[in-house]
Design a protein around this motif. Sequence first.
Motif, PDB file in Angstrom:
ATOM      1  N   TYR A 200       0.834  -1.208   0.000  1.00  0.00           N
ATOM      2  CA  TYR A 200       0.000   0.000   0.000  1.00  0.00           C
ATOM      3  C   TYR A 200       0.870   1.259   0.000  1.00  0.00           C
ATOM      4  O   TYR A 200       2.015   1.255   0.446  1.00  0.00           O
ATOM      5  CB  TYR A 200      -0.937   0.022   1.210  1.00  0.00           C
ATOM      6  CG  TYR A 200      -0.223   0.113   2.545  1.00  0.00           C
ATOM      7  CD1 TYR A 200       0.065   1.350   3.121  1.00  0.00           C
ATOM      8  CD2 TYR A 200       0.154  -1.051   3.231  1.00  0.00           C
ATOM      9  CE1 TYR A 200       0.710   1.433   4.342  1.00  0.00           C
ATOM     10  CE2 TYR A 200       0.791  -0.973   4.443  1.00  0.00           C
ATOM     11  CZ  TYR A 200       1.078   0.270   5.004  1.00  0.00           C
ATOM     12  OH  TYR A 200       1.730   0.352   6.206  1.00  0.00           O
ATOM     13  N   GLN A 204      -2.192   7.880   2.420  1.00  0.00           N
ATOM     14  CA  GLN A 204      -3.461   8.047   1.704  1.00  0.00           C
ATOM     15  C   GLN A 204      -4.568   8.456   2.680  1.00  0.00           C
ATOM     16  O   GLN A 204      -4.601   7.993   3.829  1.00  0.00           O
ATOM     17  CB  GLN A 204      -3.846   6.748   1.006  1.00  0.00           C
ATOM     18  CG  GLN A 204      -2.856   6.291  -0.049  1.00  0.00           C
ATOM     19  CD  GLN A 204      -2.703   7.314  -1.161  1.00  0.00           C
ATOM     20  OE1 GLN A 204      -3.649   7.641  -1.853  1.00  0.00           O
ATOM     21  NE2 GLN A 204      -1.499   7.836  -1.305  1.00  0.00           N
ATOM     22  N   PRO A 205      -5.513   9.285   2.235  1.00  0.00           N
ATOM     23  CA  PRO A 205      -6.587   9.718   3.137  1.00  0.00           C
ATOM     24  C   PRO A 205      -7.613   8.632   3.411  1.00  0.00           C
ATOM     25  O   PRO A 205      -8.350   8.697   4.385  1.00  0.00           O
ATOM     26  CB  PRO A 205      -7.226  10.895   2.376  1.00  0.00           C
ATOM     27  CG  PRO A 205      -6.927  10.605   0.939  1.00  0.00           C
ATOM     28  CD  PRO A 205      -5.566   9.967   0.932  1.00  0.00           C
ATOM     29  N   ASP A 206      -7.667   7.600   2.564  1.00  0.00           N
ATOM     30  CA  ASP A 206      -8.695   6.574   2.703  1.00  0.00           C
ATOM     31  C   ASP A 206      -8.139   5.245   2.203  1.00  0.00           C
ATOM     32  O   ASP A 206      -7.564   5.184   1.122  1.00  0.00           O
ATOM     33  CB  ASP A 206      -9.939   6.986   1.882  1.00  0.00           C
ATOM     34  CG  ASP A 206     -11.142   6.125   2.236  1.00  0.00           C
ATOM     35  OD1 ASP A 206     -10.969   4.898   2.407  1.00  0.00           O
ATOM     36  OD2 ASP A 206     -12.244   6.672   2.319  1.00  0.00           O
ATOM     37  N   TYR A 207      -8.340   4.180   2.994  1.00  0.00           N
ATOM     38  CA  TYR A 207      -7.864   2.849   2.590  1.00  0.00           C
ATOM     39  C   TYR A 207      -9.004   1.851   2.406  1.00  0.00           C
ATOM     40  O   TYR A 207      -8.763   0.660   2.305  1.00  0.00           O
ATOM     41  CB  TYR A 207      -6.878   2.303   3.652  1.00  0.00           C
ATOM     42  CG  TYR A 207      -5.544   3.000   3.623  1.00  0.00           C
ATOM     43  CD1 TYR A 207      -4.569   2.612   2.717  1.00  0.00           C
ATOM     44  CD2 TYR A 207      -5.267   4.047   4.493  1.00  0.00           C
ATOM     45  CE1 TYR A 207      -3.326   3.252   2.685  1.00  0.00           C
ATOM     46  CE2 TYR A 207      -4.042   4.692   4.470  1.00  0.00           C
ATOM     47  CZ  TYR A 207      -3.080   4.294   3.563  1.00  0.00           C
ATOM     48  OH  TYR A 207      -1.868   4.927   3.537  1.00  0.00           O
ATOM     49  N   ARG A 208     -10.233   2.329   2.327  1.00  0.00           N
ATOM     50  CA  ARG A 208     -11.365   1.406   2.205  1.00  0.00           C
ATOM     51  C   ARG A 208     -11.329   0.579   0.926  1.00  0.00           C
ATOM     52  O   ARG A 208     -11.781  -0.557   0.896  1.00  0.00           O
ATOM     53  CB  ARG A 208     -12.687   2.191   2.295  1.00  0.00           C
ATOM     54  CG  ARG A 208     -13.010   2.660   3.715  1.00  0.00           C
ATOM     55  CD  ARG A 208     -14.289   3.471   3.749  1.00  0.00           C
ATOM     56  NE  ARG A 208     -14.109   4.724   3.020  1.00  0.00           N
ATOM     57  CZ  ARG A 208     -15.078   5.643   2.908  1.00  0.00           C
ATOM     58  NH1 ARG A 208     -16.271   5.406   3.416  1.00  0.00           N
ATOM     59  NH2 ARG A 208     -14.844   6.762   2.251  1.00  0.00           N
ATOM     60  N   ALA A 209     -10.743   1.165  -0.121  1.00  0.00           N
ATOM     61  CA  ALA A 209     -10.685   0.439  -1.391  1.00  0.00           C
ATOM     62  C   ALA A 209      -9.817  -0.823  -1.271  1.00  0.00           C
ATOM     63  O   ALA A 209     -10.007  -1.787  -1.988  1.00  0.00           O
ATOM     64  CB  ALA A 209     -10.131   1.351  -2.480  1.00  0.00           C
TER      65      ALA A 209
END
Length: 209
Positions: A200, A204-209
């Motif tokens: 990864y 990053q602001p978001d890791y939901r993906a």
Amino acid sequence: MKRNLLNAAVVAAAAIVTQPGALLAADTIPVGVIANLTGQDVNTSLQMARGVELAADEINAAGGIDGKMIELIVEDSEYKAQEALTAATKLYQVNQVPAVIMFGGSSLMIPVGELAQQEGKVLINTSSSSAKLGDYPGALFSILPLDDIVGKELGQYVYDKGARSIATIVPNNTFGTGIAEAAGAAFEAAGGKIVRKVAYTEGQPDYRA
């Protein structure tokens, strides 16, 4: 720790300055320091650089090394490979230091290690662990185990604890992928199976993906 580190650099420097053609002041032993004084991870690098400075002050106050005072020449890498290489080139070729203590990641340490080998000088690696750093014997010396050693032990440790299938999740950088590769190879060699490999991007602001 910092005094031992500086002693290692001074020993390397003393060995080189005794060689024919060494151009150094008679009363000093110059040692280079490359640290990310600006850029990423500044606080850690600053503290390590200050530790080396304190060690130099302590050794000099006690009379130096065989009467020679240690002279530290500090350069900023800005945590950029090109800046680190520029700093090392200046230290080796202009300041004529025989040894450099360096703080920074493997992406910086590897090109400087290559330069040290080309120049016939010494680089003390304090903070990088890429297995590629082992490609410069006689020039680059590490004070910590490299990724191939740590990864191999880690993979075997996980297998010995009873795991037979695992996933690896690591930051997508030289350290993360190096550890994952070595640990995964050791785990699979022992009979385990890796079901997923994830690398990864940090920050990053978001890791939901």
